[in-house]
Write a protein that holds these residues in place. Structure first.
Motif, PDB file in Angstrom:
ATOM      1  N   HIS A  77      29.229 -28.501  12.831  1.00 24.62           N
ATOM      2  CA  HIS A  77      27.959 -29.059  13.291  1.00 24.62           C
ATOM      3  C   HIS A  77      28.036 -29.462  14.760  1.00 24.62           C
ATOM      4  O   HIS A  77      29.127 -29.547  15.338  1.00 24.62           O
ATOM      5  N   VAL A  78      26.881 -29.707  15.337  1.00 20.54           N
ATOM      6  CA  VAL A  78      26.823 -30.190  16.721  1.00 20.54           C
ATOM      7  C   VAL A  78      27.443 -31.585  16.773  1.00 20.54           C
ATOM      8  O   VAL A  78      27.191 -32.423  15.905  1.00 20.54           O
ATOM      9  N   SER A  79      28.256 -31.808  17.759  1.00 25.38           N
ATOM     10  CA  SER A  79      28.921 -33.107  17.903  1.00 25.38           C
ATOM     11  C   SER A  79      27.895 -34.235  17.941  1.00 25.38           C
ATOM     12  O   SER A  79      26.865 -34.134  18.629  1.00 25.38           O
ATOM     13  N   GLU A  80      28.180 -35.282  17.192  1.00 27.42           N
ATOM     14  CA  GLU A  80      27.358 -36.495  17.134  1.00 27.42           C
ATOM     15  C   GLU A  80      26.028 -36.310  16.414  1.00 27.42           C
ATOM     16  O   GLU A  80      25.173 -37.203  16.438  1.00 27.42           O
ATOM     17  N   ALA A  81      25.838 -35.168  15.750  1.00 27.07           N
ATOM     18  CA  ALA A  81      24.594 -34.957  15.004  1.00 27.07           C
ATOM     19  C   ALA A  81      24.631 -35.702  13.677  1.00 27.07           C
ATOM     20  O   ALA A  81      25.695 -35.907  13.082  1.00 27.07           O
ATOM     21  N   TYR A  82      23.449 -36.121  13.221  1.00 28.61           N
ATOM     22  CA  TYR A  82      23.325 -36.787  11.926  1.00 28.61           C
ATOM     23  C   TYR A  82      23.036 -35.751  10.841  1.00 28.61           C
ATOM     24  O   TYR A  82      22.293 -34.810  11.066  1.00 28.61           O
ATOM     25  N   CYS A  83      23.611 -35.957   9.670  1.00 26.07           N
ATOM     26  CA  CYS A  83      23.352 -35.076   8.534  1.00 26.07           C
ATOM     27  C   CYS A  83      22.232 -35.676   7.685  1.00 26.07           C
ATOM     28  O   CYS A  83      22.402 -36.715   7.044  1.00 26.07           O
ATOM     29  N   LYS A  84      21.082 -35.030   7.700  1.00 25.38           N
ATOM     30  CA  LYS A  84      19.913 -35.486   6.941  1.00 25.38           C
ATOM     31  C   LYS A  84      19.305 -34.283   6.222  1.00 25.38           C
ATOM     32  O   LYS A  84      18.364 -33.657   6.701  1.00 25.38           O
ATOM     33  N   PRO A  85      19.834 -33.902   5.049  1.00 23.41           N
ATOM     34  CA  PRO A  85      19.367 -32.690   4.356  1.00 23.41           C
ATOM     35  C   PRO A  85      17.874 -32.710   4.072  1.00 23.41           C
ATOM     36  O   PRO A  85      17.292 -33.752   3.746  1.00 23.41           O
ATOM     37  N   LEU A  86      17.270 -31.530   4.185  1.00 21.13           N
ATOM     38  CA  LEU A  86      15.838 -31.406   3.923  1.00 21.13           C
ATOM     39  C   LEU A  86      15.479 -31.892   2.525  1.00 21.13           C
ATOM     40  O   LEU A  86      14.422 -32.511   2.333  1.00 21.13           O
ATOM     41  N   ALA A  87      16.329 -31.622   1.550  1.00 15.76           N
ATOM     42  CA  ALA A  87      16.026 -31.991   0.168  1.00 15.76           C
ATOM     43  C   ALA A  87      15.774 -33.477  -0.007  1.00 15.76           C
ATOM     44  O   ALA A  87      15.068 -33.897  -0.923  1.00 15.76           O
ATOM     45  N   SER A  88      16.325 -34.303   0.897  1.00 18.19           N
ATOM     46  CA  SER A  88      16.142 -35.753   0.781  1.00 18.19           C
ATOM     47  C   SER A  88      15.245 -36.314   1.878  1.00 18.19           C
ATOM     48  O   SER A  88      15.310 -37.501   2.205  1.00 18.19           O
ATOM     49  N   ILE A  89      14.369 -35.477   2.427  1.00 17.37           N
ATOM     50  CA  ILE A  89      13.502 -35.928   3.526  1.00 17.37           C
ATOM     51  C   ILE A  89      12.626 -37.114   3.134  1.00 17.37           C
ATOM     52  O   ILE A  89      12.342 -37.994   3.953  1.00 17.37           O
ATOM     53  N   ASN A  90      12.205 -37.163   1.875  1.00 18.95           N
ATOM     54  CA  ASN A  90      11.361 -38.284   1.453  1.00 18.95           C
ATOM     55  C   ASN A  90      12.107 -39.609   1.467  1.00 18.95           C
ATOM     56  O   ASN A  90      11.486 -40.669   1.452  1.00 18.95           O
ATOM     57  N   ASP A  91      13.438 -39.546   1.500  1.00 21.58           N
ATOM     58  CA  ASP A  91      14.248 -40.766   1.591  1.00 21.58           C
ATOM     59  C   ASP A  91      14.479 -41.163   3.045  1.00 21.58           C
ATOM     60  O   ASP A  91      14.325 -42.325   3.417  1.00 21.58           O
ATOM     61  N   TRP A  92      14.866 -40.186   3.887  1.00 23.56           N
ATOM     62  CA  TRP A  92      15.231 -40.555   5.255  1.00 23.56           C
ATOM     63  C   TRP A  92      14.059 -40.617   6.232  1.00 23.56           C
ATOM     64  O   TRP A  92      14.194 -41.189   7.312  1.00 23.56           O
ATOM     65  N   ILE A  93      12.912 -40.083   5.842  1.00 22.63           N
ATOM     66  CA  ILE A  93      11.778 -40.098   6.767  1.00 22.63           C
ATOM     67  C   ILE A  93      11.335 -41.522   7.095  1.00 22.63           C
ATOM     68  O   ILE A  93      10.865 -41.810   8.202  1.00 22.63           O
ATOM     69  N   LYS A  94      11.524 -42.425   6.142  1.00 22.37           N
ATOM     70  CA  LYS A  94      11.087 -43.813   6.375  1.00 22.37           C
ATOM     71  C   LYS A  94      11.977 -44.550   7.383  1.00 22.37           C
ATOM     72  O   LYS A  94      11.599 -45.616   7.880  1.00 22.37           O
ATOM     73  N   ASP A  95      13.135 -43.990   7.694  1.00 19.55           N
ATOM     74  CA  ASP A  95      14.042 -44.624   8.655  1.00 19.55           C
ATOM     75  C   ASP A  95      13.822 -44.144  10.083  1.00 19.55           C
ATOM     76  O   ASP A  95      14.486 -44.611  11.012  1.00 19.55           O
ATOM     77  N   ILE A  96      12.898 -43.213  10.280  1.00 20.26           N
ATOM     78  CA  ILE A  96      12.662 -42.668  11.610  1.00 20.26           C
ATOM     79  C   ILE A  96      11.903 -43.670  12.475  1.00 20.26           C
ATOM     80  O   ILE A  96      10.898 -44.253  12.046  1.00 20.26           O
ATOM     81  N   ASN A  97      12.392 -43.870  13.677  1.00 18.73           N
ATOM     82  CA  ASN A  97      11.713 -44.706  14.658  1.00 18.73           C
ATOM     83  C   ASN A  97      10.716 -43.824  15.417  1.00 18.73           C
ATOM     84  O   ASN A  97      11.124 -42.918  16.148  1.00 18.73           O
TER      85      ASN A  97
END
Length: 469
Positions: free
Chosen positions: A393-413
């Protein structure tokens, strides 16, 4: 005797068509029945039985429509309780099709009613098994899907599966052919091979779950380790397969309802329908109807629809490539999304030509990404699977799988810009459309994904072969 595997790549699903001396059987058919009816007419045979290995979770079977159209009996294994007429077979019961026999082997574990069908040829020799989701090539069925219905833990179901495999399947001779219900890409297992046919002997040698001298405790631990949450639509598909569903022809009629721009817009306002745009991600990025979601037909379309839309009763309005309306409706129906209101007549171009509002995605090339990104400062979201991310992966990238977008979308600033990519652009455009539909516009999506990024000088982690992870 003739055996034909009818494999559907989008669902990684295998149905089977068997004929012998003027009679036929079909195992685990898909929702649309015409391909099977065409084969029956071509071969001049009578369909006698429709065998179901279990109540499928990942697709809606065509057993009901096929039975109504041909008069063939539907067969399930022991303990099945469908809410329609069917033969509930006993363990070891034999069914004759022409000069061959099908023997029912009750193999619970994936589900309680799961059964494997053993084909005995004209000479009385065990020829092949149709193993459903009990045995895959390189894997076995996950034991966590039927926990609630079975009132058992996944460990208890895994224990049943251990004995089903060793007492019913591994006792067969090594030359018996294995025809599974799924291959690589299905969510019904975790380590399936790309191969879709094997033998008992090959699986004894190469399938981790069939190792010699493997204890039940070891089996339970290994089979239940690393299971990802099942897609949300799975339970609803089980219910449809068990209780019944609308005829495919009715679903097709609704989906093929061509709506003018005015009618389409009114239907969207009146029903609150989801606007599903199935065009290529490259076309979608350049312009689309505001609030529409892009899941391209040329990809793992049906599984992603099921994973991200989840509720099969969700009303849907379609925007498709011209000439692909029926294909889209068919593929949606396979996973139970029947509440189709219609499609936009003339496709997106008709909307564009009517001078209605159009939205776009901020898509940049990998070269532009290289110029703009600051490793360690810029936020980069990699929406590939965890195994893909772990491989490289790209250095320093976060792993946020598409399948769990409904979970991580709420953490987006919403005030913080980020870059987003997948492997090639298909999944990142799905994510982009979901993000913009929910009001987020503070991102740049990378065209070509990691495949394109890997050709630049952007710092990346060392590559690790995914098969070794």
């Amino acid at each position: 005797m003739q055996i034909e595997q009818i494999y559907t790549g989008c669902l990684a699903q295998g149905a089977y068509y068997i004929t012998s001396n003027g009679e036929a059987a079909i195992i685990d058919p898909l929702r649309e029945t015409q391909p099977y009816l065409d084969r029956i007419e071509r071969d001049g045979v009578k369909l006698k039985y429709i065998f179901e290995t279990h109540f499928h979770a990942d697709f809606v079977s065509g057993h009901l429509d096929l039975s109504k159209e041909t008069g063939a009996s539907i067969v399930y294994g022991p303990t099945a309780k469908p809410e329609f007429e069917a033969i509930i077979a006993t363990d070891n019961q034999l069914f004759e099709i022409g000069n061959i026999k099908i023997k029912v082997l009750h193999t619970p574990g994936h589900t309680l009613e799961s059964s494997t069908y053993l084909l005995i040829d004209e000479n009385g020799k065990n020829h092949a098994i149709f193993s459903g989701d009990t045995l895959f090539i390189g894997d076995v069925g996950r034991p966590d899907l039927a926990q609630k219905a079975a009132s058992m833990t996944q460990e208890q179901l895994a224990g049943l599966l251990f004995h089903s495999l060793r007492d019913k399947i591994m006792t067969l001779t090594d030359d018996v052919i294995v025809y599974p219900a799924h291959g690589a890409g299905s969510a019904c297992g975790k380590n399936m091979s790309k191969e879709t046919i094997s033998t008992i002997g090959n699986q004894k040698s190469n399938n981790y779950a069939l190792r010699a001298n493997m204890s039940e405790a070891e089996f339970i631990t290994e089979v239940t380790d690393g299971l990802l949450p099942p897609p949300a639509y799975f339970g609803m598909n089980v219910a449809m397969n068990k209780k019944g569903y609308d005829s495919f022809q009715e679903v097709l009629k609704h989906g093929m309802n061509a709506l003018s721009v005015t009618e389409f817009e009114s239907a969207a306002d009146e029903t609150g329908a989801l606007l599903l745009d199935t065009r290529k991600n490259s076309d979608f990025a350049k312009g689309f109807i505001p609030q529409s979601i892009n899941i391209g037909i040329d990809g793992d379309f049906a599984p992603w629809v099921g994973a991200l839309i989840a509720n099969v009763k969700q009303p849907i309005l379609l925007i498709t490539e011209l000439g692909r309306e029926e294909e889209t409706v068919t593929r949606l129906s396979r996973v139970g999304f029947d509440n189709l209101i219609g499609h936009l007549k003339g496709g997106f171009e008709s909307w564009k030509n009517s001078e209605k509002d159009i939205d776009t995605i901020n898509r940049i090339t990998a070269e532009e990404f290289q110029k703009q990104v600051k490793i360690g400062e810029s936020k980069i979201i990699d929406i590939r699977k965890e195994s893909e991310y772990a491989a490289e992966h790209v250095s320093e990238a976060y792993c946020k799988p598409l399948a769990s977008i409904n979970d991580w979308i709420k953490d987006i600033n919403p005030d913080e810009h980020f870059f987003m990519h997948c492997a090639g652009g298909y999944r990142s455009m799905i994510a982009s459309s979901i993000l913009q539909a929910r009001g987020f516009r503070n991102f740049s999506e990378i065209e070509g994904g990691f495949n394109a990024i890997a050709k630049t000088d952007i710092p990346r982690t060392d590559f690790v072969c995914q098969s070794k992870l």
